[in-house]
Design a protein around this motif. Sequence first.
Motif, PDB file in Angstrom:
ATOM      1  N   ARG A  99       0.814  -1.216   0.000  1.00  0.00           N
ATOM      2  CA  ARG A  99       0.000   0.000   0.000  1.00  0.00           C
ATOM      3  C   ARG A  99       0.852   1.272   0.000  1.00  0.00           C
ATOM      4  NH1 ARG A  99      -3.206  -3.468   3.381  1.00  0.00           N
ATOM      5  NH2 ARG A  99      -2.039  -2.852   5.246  1.00  0.00           N
ATOM      6  N   ASP A 100       2.023   1.187   0.619  1.00  0.00           N
ATOM      7  CA  ASP A 100       2.846   2.394   0.783  1.00  0.00           C
ATOM      8  C   ASP A 100       4.311   1.980   0.851  1.00  0.00           C
ATOM      9  OD1 ASP A 100       4.091   4.731   1.470  1.00  0.00           O
ATOM     10  OD2 ASP A 100       2.883   5.131   3.259  1.00  0.00           O
ATOM     11  N   LEU A 101       5.070   2.318  -0.190  1.00  0.00           N
ATOM     12  CA  LEU A 101       6.457   1.864  -0.299  1.00  0.00           C
ATOM     13  C   LEU A 101       7.446   3.003  -0.033  1.00  0.00           C
ATOM     14  CD1 LEU A 101       7.784  -0.867  -0.931  1.00  0.00           C
ATOM     15  CD2 LEU A 101       7.937  -0.161  -3.336  1.00  0.00           C
ATOM     16  N   ARG A 102       7.025   3.984   0.746  1.00  0.00           N
ATOM     17  CA  ARG A 102       7.935   5.087   1.055  1.00  0.00           C
ATOM     18  C   ARG A 102       9.149   4.589   1.841  1.00  0.00           C
ATOM     19  NH1 ARG A 102       6.236   7.841   4.798  1.00  0.00           N
ATOM     20  NH2 ARG A 102       4.323   6.718   5.283  1.00  0.00           N
ATOM     21  N   PRO A 103      10.314   5.255   1.689  1.00  0.00           N
ATOM     22  CA  PRO A 103      11.487   4.901   2.500  1.00  0.00           C
ATOM     23  C   PRO A 103      11.228   5.124   3.991  1.00  0.00           C
ATOM     24  CG  PRO A 103      12.112   6.297   0.641  1.00  0.00           C
ATOM     25  CD  PRO A 103      10.612   6.316   0.716  1.00  0.00           C
ATOM     26  N   GLY A 104      11.932   4.373   4.812  1.00  0.00           N
ATOM     27  CA  GLY A 104      11.933   4.610   6.247  1.00  0.00           C
ATOM     28  C   GLY A 104      10.714   4.143   6.993  1.00  0.00           C
ATOM     29  N   ARG A 105      10.033   3.103   6.509  1.00  0.00           N
ATOM     30  CA  ARG A 105       8.805   2.677   7.177  1.00  0.00           C
ATOM     31  C   ARG A 105       9.051   1.704   8.322  1.00  0.00           C
ATOM     32  NH1 ARG A 105       3.496   1.305   4.650  1.00  0.00           N
ATOM     33  NH2 ARG A 105       3.064   1.903   6.803  1.00  0.00           N
ATOM     34  N   PHE A 106      10.046   0.819   8.174  1.00  0.00           N
ATOM     35  CA  PHE A 106      10.253  -0.208   9.196  1.00  0.00           C
ATOM     36  C   PHE A 106      11.742  -0.390   9.483  1.00  0.00           C
ATOM     37  CE2 PHE A 106       6.347  -1.343   6.945  1.00  0.00           C
ATOM     38  CZ  PHE A 106       5.450  -1.425   8.007  1.00  0.00           C
ATOM     39  N   VAL A 107      12.050  -0.573  10.767  1.00  0.00           N
ATOM     40  CA  VAL A 107      13.381  -1.004  11.195  1.00  0.00           C
ATOM     41  C   VAL A 107      13.191  -2.244  12.059  1.00  0.00           C
ATOM     42  CG1 VAL A 107      15.537  -0.421  12.343  1.00  0.00           C
ATOM     43  CG2 VAL A 107      14.218   1.382  11.202  1.00  0.00           C
ATOM     44  N   LEU A 108      13.745  -3.350  11.613  1.00  0.00           N
ATOM     45  CA  LEU A 108      13.633  -4.620  12.326  1.00  0.00           C
ATOM     46  C   LEU A 108      15.015  -5.026  12.828  1.00  0.00           C
ATOM     47  CD1 LEU A 108      11.525  -6.559   9.642  1.00  0.00           C
ATOM     48  CD2 LEU A 108      10.691  -4.987  11.400  1.00  0.00           C
ATOM     49  N   ALA A 109      15.075  -5.520  14.047  1.00  0.00           N
ATOM     50  CA  ALA A 109      16.332  -6.049  14.590  1.00  0.00           C
ATOM     51  C   ALA A 109      16.127  -7.516  14.927  1.00  0.00           C
ATOM     52  CB  ALA A 109      16.759  -5.276  15.828  1.00  0.00           C
ATOM     53  N   GLY A 110      17.103  -8.342  14.564  1.00  0.00           N
ATOM     54  CA  GLY A 110      16.955  -9.768  14.822  1.00  0.00           C
ATOM     55  C   GLY A 110      18.276 -10.470  15.048  1.00  0.00           C
ATOM     56  N   SER A 111      18.252 -11.489  15.905  1.00  0.00           N
ATOM     57  CA  SER A 111      19.450 -12.271  16.227  1.00  0.00           C
ATOM     58  C   SER A 111      19.520 -13.564  15.426  1.00  0.00           C
ATOM     59  CB  SER A 111      19.475 -12.586  17.730  1.00  0.00           C
ATOM     60  OG  SER A 111      19.456 -11.397  18.485  1.00  0.00           O
ATOM     61  N   THR A 112      18.675 -13.679  14.410  1.00  0.00           N
ATOM     62  CA  THR A 112      18.714 -14.812  13.486  1.00  0.00           C
ATOM     63  C   THR A 112      18.916 -14.259  12.086  1.00  0.00           C
ATOM     64  OG1 THR A 112      17.196 -16.079  14.869  1.00  0.00           O
ATOM     65  CG2 THR A 112      17.458 -16.796  12.601  1.00  0.00           C
ATOM     66  N   ARG A 113      19.795 -14.864  11.325  1.00  0.00           N
ATOM     67  CA  ARG A 113      20.067 -14.357   9.974  1.00  0.00           C
ATOM     68  C   ARG A 113      18.771 -14.269   9.185  1.00  0.00           C
ATOM     69  NH1 ARG A 113      25.591 -14.179   8.807  1.00  0.00           N
ATOM     70  NH2 ARG A 113      26.837 -15.480  10.201  1.00  0.00           N
ATOM     71  N   TYR A 114      18.540 -13.108   8.624  1.00  0.00           N
ATOM     72  CA  TYR A 114      17.293 -12.853   7.909  1.00  0.00           C
ATOM     73  C   TYR A 114      17.065 -13.880   6.809  1.00  0.00           C
ATOM     74  CZ  TYR A 114      13.885 -10.483   4.968  1.00  0.00           C
ATOM     75  OH  TYR A 114      12.767 -10.189   4.223  1.00  0.00           O
ATOM     76  N   SER A 115      18.114 -14.233   6.102  1.00  0.00           N
ATOM     77  CA  SER A 115      17.975 -15.134   4.953  1.00  0.00           C
ATOM     78  C   SER A 115      17.552 -16.537   5.345  1.00  0.00           C
ATOM     79  CB  SER A 115      19.288 -15.198   4.174  1.00  0.00           C
ATOM     80  OG  SER A 115      20.332 -15.669   5.001  1.00  0.00           O
ATOM     81  N   THR A 116      17.673 -16.894   6.632  1.00  0.00           N
ATOM     82  CA  THR A 116      17.319 -18.246   7.062  1.00  0.00           C
ATOM     83  C   THR A 116      15.878 -18.365   7.521  1.00  0.00           C
ATOM     84  OG1 THR A 116      17.980 -17.906   9.377  1.00  0.00           O
ATOM     85  CG2 THR A 116      19.706 -18.604   7.834  1.00  0.00           C
ATOM     86  N   LEU A 117      15.181 -17.239   7.652  1.00  0.00           N
ATOM     87  CA  LEU A 117      13.799 -17.296   8.128  1.00  0.00           C
ATOM     88  C   LEU A 117      12.878 -17.806   7.024  1.00  0.00           C
ATOM     89  CD1 LEU A 117      13.651 -13.907  10.039  1.00  0.00           C
ATOM     90  CD2 LEU A 117      13.895 -16.191  11.014  1.00  0.00           C
ATOM     91  N   PRO A 118      11.923 -18.681   7.343  1.00  0.00           N
ATOM     92  CA  PRO A 118      11.087 -19.307   6.312  1.00  0.00           C
ATOM     93  C   PRO A 118      10.353 -18.310   5.426  1.00  0.00           C
ATOM     94  CG  PRO A 118      10.773 -20.395   8.436  1.00  0.00           C
ATOM     95  CD  PRO A 118      11.632 -19.193   8.681  1.00  0.00           C
ATOM     96  N   GLN A 119       9.819 -17.232   6.012  1.00  0.00           N
ATOM     97  CA  GLN A 119       9.039 -16.272   5.237  1.00  0.00           C
ATOM     98  C   GLN A 119       9.898 -15.232   4.536  1.00  0.00           C
ATOM     99  OE1 GLN A 119       8.164 -17.317   8.202  1.00  0.00           O
ATOM    100  NE2 GLN A 119       5.970 -17.432   8.509  1.00  0.00           N
ATOM    101  N   ALA A 120      11.183 -15.185   4.884  1.00  0.00           N
ATOM    102  CA  ALA A 120      12.005 -14.074   4.414  1.00  0.00           C
ATOM    103  C   ALA A 120      12.121 -14.035   2.903  1.00  0.00           C
ATOM    104  CB  ALA A 120      13.396 -14.151   5.048  1.00  0.00           C
ATOM    105  N   GLY A 121      12.294 -15.196   2.308  1.00  0.00           N
ATOM    106  CA  GLY A 121      12.545 -15.238   0.878  1.00  0.00           C
ATOM    107  C   GLY A 121      11.393 -14.707   0.061  1.00  0.00           C
ATOM    108  N   GLN A 122      10.149 -15.028   0.487  1.00  0.00           N
ATOM    109  CA  GLN A 122       9.012 -14.634  -0.340  1.00  0.00           C
ATOM    110  C   GLN A 122       8.391 -13.309   0.071  1.00  0.00           C
ATOM    111  OE1 GLN A 122       8.246 -18.020   1.203  1.00  0.00           O
ATOM    112  NE2 GLN A 122       6.618 -17.556   2.644  1.00  0.00           N
ATOM    113  N   SER A 123       8.626 -12.846   1.301  1.00  0.00           N
ATOM    114  CA  SER A 123       7.856 -11.711   1.800  1.00  0.00           C
ATOM    115  C   SER A 123       8.382 -10.354   1.339  1.00  0.00           C
ATOM    116  CB  SER A 123       7.794 -11.737   3.327  1.00  0.00           C
ATOM    117  OG  SER A 123       7.024 -12.828   3.761  1.00  0.00           O
ATOM    118  N   LEU A 124       9.658 -10.101   1.556  1.00  0.00           N
ATOM    119  CA  LEU A 124      10.154  -8.737   1.380  1.00  0.00           C
ATOM    120  C   LEU A 124      11.271  -8.617   0.352  1.00  0.00           C
ATOM    121  CD1 LEU A 124      10.206  -7.565   5.113  1.00  0.00           C
ATOM    122  CD2 LEU A 124       8.405  -7.263   3.421  1.00  0.00           C
TER     123      LEU A 124
END
Length: 422
Positions: A99-124
Amino acid sequence: MDGALTGIADRRLTQVLADRLSEEPTVVLNGPRTVGKSTLLNVLAQRLGTAVIDCDDPATRGAVRNDPGRFVAGPGPVLIDEFQHVPELLDAIKAELNRDLRPGRFVLAGSTRYSTLPQAGQSLTGRVDIIDVLPLAQMEIDGDRDEPFVHRLLSGASPGRSAESSPTSRDEYARRVTSGGMPVALRRPPGRSRSRWFSNYLDLVIERDVIELSRVRQREMLPRLLNQLAARSGQVLNIAATAQAVGMEKSSAENYLRLLEAVFLIHRLPAWGTTLGSRVARQPKVHLVDSGVMAWLLGLTPEKIAKSDPAVLTEYGHLLETFAVGEVLKQVSWWDAPVSVGHFRTPAADEVDLVLERDDGDVIAFEIKSGTRVHNEDLRGMRALRARLGNRLIAGLVLYTGALAYTHDDGTHVVPIDALWR
């Protein structure tokens, strides 16, 4: 982070984060537990007058899981810590960005590599920028505000000669290498207190983060596998031999290795230069992410290293390589342009421990030696790489524990390791 461990680390990462937020809709701060990701989020939250959604808190996690869409709605930026505990957030964020692809909408911090998360590949895909937040570099620990050494090399500068002798003693190198860069560990005095922290830290990461990622049938094998990988850090990864050493099937060892990589205990340094010819090794090297964790697993202390037992010195050589490679990669992570990294090795065992390739194809290479002298034999790998690359190799360096910086007849720069932070 607090006291001497704040300041430059926060400022540098805050600036990198601000730059990325001006361009990207979603930024992910990715790195091991306790390295300062939450601190960075809270600094940002204070500046923006907003709050951090902490998914490490069980009550918050439950509320977010029940209605992720409600927590990601709004103009942003929305700040979410340990987001990997609620992977459904990624689908909710995707719907918001549709709905809104403006810069600066989300900052996520995580202790698991993003690329290993099941939803990561298809979601963002295509909508997220990842910033590595790694253990503190030595120049951060020392509060050095100068331009990082690796940045000067990437900018095309030569390391050159130095009339100034390095003040770092062998004992000081051993102290720094065995301490590592985990902020909480560095606050503890060396000895039992710090050792207890490393033990508790590894228990937490394995018992909580790894188990949350996957149903591990042989949980007791994870520490044994990690110990074997620590003993092999800085070496070409042989999964079959590692699996055999701990009594595991190769396929199981590979799966568990991916889990240890996902929680930032280890990382694989890929083979570099495979397009230069068939006679270039294609296997990655394995490194522990933090040299302090590696030293604790191996039982290496400055006092033990000072006794100069040959077996201990061999282990120390691998530990020092992991430490120096980590220092270079931390500085690379602050560089704003793409840099490919890897190691180079031929079947004749001519090797270069770390290769950096800029996006224009020019290369900077590092060989790491634990000795105070560099012999002609130590330059074989650099010569083999230069023979293949020619002028593309703009800087070849041997980092060592000696005191003087000089340039060899073949153009290889011999530089004290402490040039990385001094």
